[in-house]
Design a protein around this motif. Structure first.
Motif, short mmCIF file in Angstrom:
data_model
loop_
_atom_site.label_atom_id
_atom_site.label_comp_id
_atom_site.label_asym_id
_atom_site.label_seq_id
_atom_site.Cartn_x
_atom_site.Cartn_y
_atom_site.Cartn_z
N ALA A 120 -13.76 -110.31 38.58
CA ALA A 120 -13.07 -109.02 38.56
C ALA A 120 -13.90 -108.07 37.71
CB ALA A 120 -11.66 -109.18 38.00
N PHE A 121 -14.44 -107.04 38.32
CA PHE A 121 -15.40 -106.17 37.62
C PHE A 121 -14.83 -105.59 36.34
CE2 PHE A 121 -17.15 -101.97 36.72
CZ PHE A 121 -18.48 -102.30 36.50
N LYS A 122 -13.62 -104.99 36.40
CA LYS A 122 -13.06 -104.31 35.23
C LYS A 122 -12.81 -105.29 34.09
CE LYS A 122 -10.92 -100.31 37.45
NZ LYS A 122 -9.64 -99.59 37.72
N ALA A 123 -12.22 -106.44 34.42
CA ALA A 123 -11.94 -107.43 33.38
C ALA A 123 -13.23 -107.99 32.80
CB ALA A 123 -11.09 -108.56 33.95
N HIS A 124 -14.22 -108.22 33.66
CA HIS A 124 -15.51 -108.74 33.19
C HIS A 124 -16.19 -107.71 32.29
CE1 HIS A 124 -19.15 -111.16 33.32
NE2 HIS A 124 -19.82 -110.05 33.57
N ALA A 125 -16.16 -106.44 32.69
CA ALA A 125 -16.79 -105.38 31.90
C ALA A 125 -16.08 -105.21 30.56
CB ALA A 125 -16.76 -104.06 32.68
N PHE A 126 -14.74 -105.30 30.58
CA PHE A 126 -13.95 -105.20 29.35
C PHE A 126 -14.33 -106.31 28.38
CE2 PHE A 126 -10.10 -106.62 27.07
CZ PHE A 126 -9.78 -105.47 26.37
N ALA A 127 -14.42 -107.54 28.89
CA ALA A 127 -14.77 -108.68 28.04
C ALA A 127 -16.20 -108.56 27.52
CB ALA A 127 -14.59 -109.98 28.82
N LEU A 128 -17.10 -108.11 28.39
CA LEU A 128 -18.50 -107.96 27.98
C LEU A 128 -18.66 -106.90 26.90
CD1 LEU A 128 -21.41 -108.87 28.51
CD2 LEU A 128 -21.58 -107.07 30.24
N LEU A 129 -17.96 -105.78 27.07
CA LEU A 129 -18.02 -104.71 26.06
C LEU A 129 -17.48 -105.21 24.73
CD1 LEU A 129 -18.51 -101.74 25.28
CD2 LEU A 129 -16.18 -101.24 26.09
N PHE A 130 -16.36 -105.93 24.78
CA PHE A 130 -15.79 -106.49 23.55
C PHE A 130 -16.75 -107.46 22.89
CE2 PHE A 130 -12.76 -109.58 21.50
CZ PHE A 130 -12.40 -108.75 20.47
N LYS A 131 -17.44 -108.24 23.71
CA LYS A 131 -18.41 -109.19 23.18
C LYS A 131 -19.54 -108.47 22.46
CE LYS A 131 -21.28 -113.11 24.64
NZ LYS A 131 -21.69 -113.95 25.80
N VAL A 132 -19.94 -107.32 22.99
CA VAL A 132 -21.05 -106.55 22.41
C VAL A 132 -20.63 -105.90 21.10
CG1 VAL A 132 -22.54 -104.54 22.74
CG2 VAL A 132 -22.23 -106.17 24.61
N ILE A 133 -19.45 -105.26 21.08
CA ILE A 133 -19.07 -104.48 19.90
C ILE A 133 -18.35 -105.32 18.85
CG2 ILE A 133 -18.94 -102.34 21.23
CD1 ILE A 133 -15.90 -102.56 21.18
N ALA A 134 -17.82 -106.47 19.25
CA ALA A 134 -17.08 -107.31 18.30
C ALA A 134 -17.32 -108.77 18.65
CB ALA A 134 -15.60 -106.97 18.34
N ARG A 135 -18.54 -109.20 18.51
CA ARG A 135 -18.92 -110.54 18.95
C ARG A 135 -18.10 -111.64 18.28
NH1 ARG A 135 -23.20 -112.39 21.81
NH2 ARG A 135 -23.55 -114.63 21.71
N LYS A 136 -17.89 -111.50 16.96
CA LYS A 136 -17.13 -112.53 16.25
C LYS A 136 -15.69 -112.61 16.76
CE LYS A 136 -19.44 -113.23 11.82
NZ LYS A 136 -19.24 -113.24 10.35
N GLY A 137 -15.09 -111.46 17.03
CA GLY A 137 -13.74 -111.44 17.56
C GLY A 137 -13.67 -112.06 18.95
N TYR A 138 -14.65 -111.72 19.77
CA TYR A 138 -14.74 -112.29 21.12
C TYR A 138 -14.84 -113.82 21.05
CZ TYR A 138 -16.88 -113.54 25.62
OH TYR A 138 -17.17 -114.13 26.82
#
Length: 214
Positions: A120-138
């Motif tokens: 799912a593009f939107k969910a994947h992009a959301f998770a990827l963005l979160f991983k980039v800006i908040a890797r520890k939280g991800y």
């Protein structure tokens, strides 16, 4: 009357969970580091004070409960330490097993992938963005989901998008990324209602549904 042990109660979603649980007639044992944040619920819920490393206090909160609901998640973009939520859930799960409590309902996000998901593009992009800006939280969310999914509890991981304020109108879609039409917004009150409903609803036991407003 069933009793819910609630963790993560003092965040913006937690208070909605308390209100919804009381509305549905449950009794509550609520865990917090600061009892003052729950002053408005004094006399209506049992308040247990402690942090996520205090095993005795966690046990006190869970003893006598029928189900645990956890709204615990990374606190903002700055995560202190290594996977604090996962470590806290490790202590919660240990206390649940000791108290013979089997039902755990935990908030999660698209950072945790379920085998039933498709792309799912939107969910994947959301998770990827979160991983980039908040890797520890991800990484904390992902590890927490894996810890719970690999346990022998009757667990449900409720995966959420961006949360907003709004009414509990029940207008939500529930399913799996790539297979269900899911928006990227969810009201906190709709989330609270869904979480509390899972106490009795067995449709998503040992499953990780995603939920979003219609």
């Amino acid at each position: 009357m069933k009793t819910i042990a609630l963790f993560g109660a003092t965040g913006p979603t937690g208070k909605h969970i308390i209100e919804e649980a009381l509305k549905q007639g449950y009794s509550l044992s609520v865990y917090t580091r600061d009892a003052k944040k729950l002053e408005s619920f004094a006399g209506r819920v049992e308040i247990v004070v402690g942090d996520l490393s205090n095993q005795d206090a966690i046990a006190k909160c869970i003893n006598g409960a029928d189900v645990v609901i956890s709204a615990l998640g990374p606190n903002g973009l700055k995560v202190q330490g290594d996977k604090p939520v996962m470590r806290g859930l490790t202590n919660i799960i240990a206390a649940m097993k000791h108290a013979d409590v089997h039902r755990l309902i935990q908030i999660s996000t698209a950072a945790y992938r379920d085998p039933k998901d498709s792309f799912a593009f939107k969910a994947h992009a959301f998770a990827l963005l979160f991983k980039v800006i908040a890797r520890k939280g991800y990484e904390d969310i992902k590890a927490t989901g894996e810890l719970i999914a690999n346990s022998d509890l009757d667990w449900t991981l409720v995966r959420i998008p961006n949360l907003k304020d709004g009414p509990a109108n029940g207008n939500v879609n529930v399913g799996w990324y790539g297979k269900t039409k899911l928006s990227m917004k969810l009201s906190r009150t709709n989330l609270a209602k869904f979480l509390v409903n899972q106490v009795e609803d067995k449709a998503f036991v040992r499953a990780a549904p995603a939920i979003a407003d219609r």
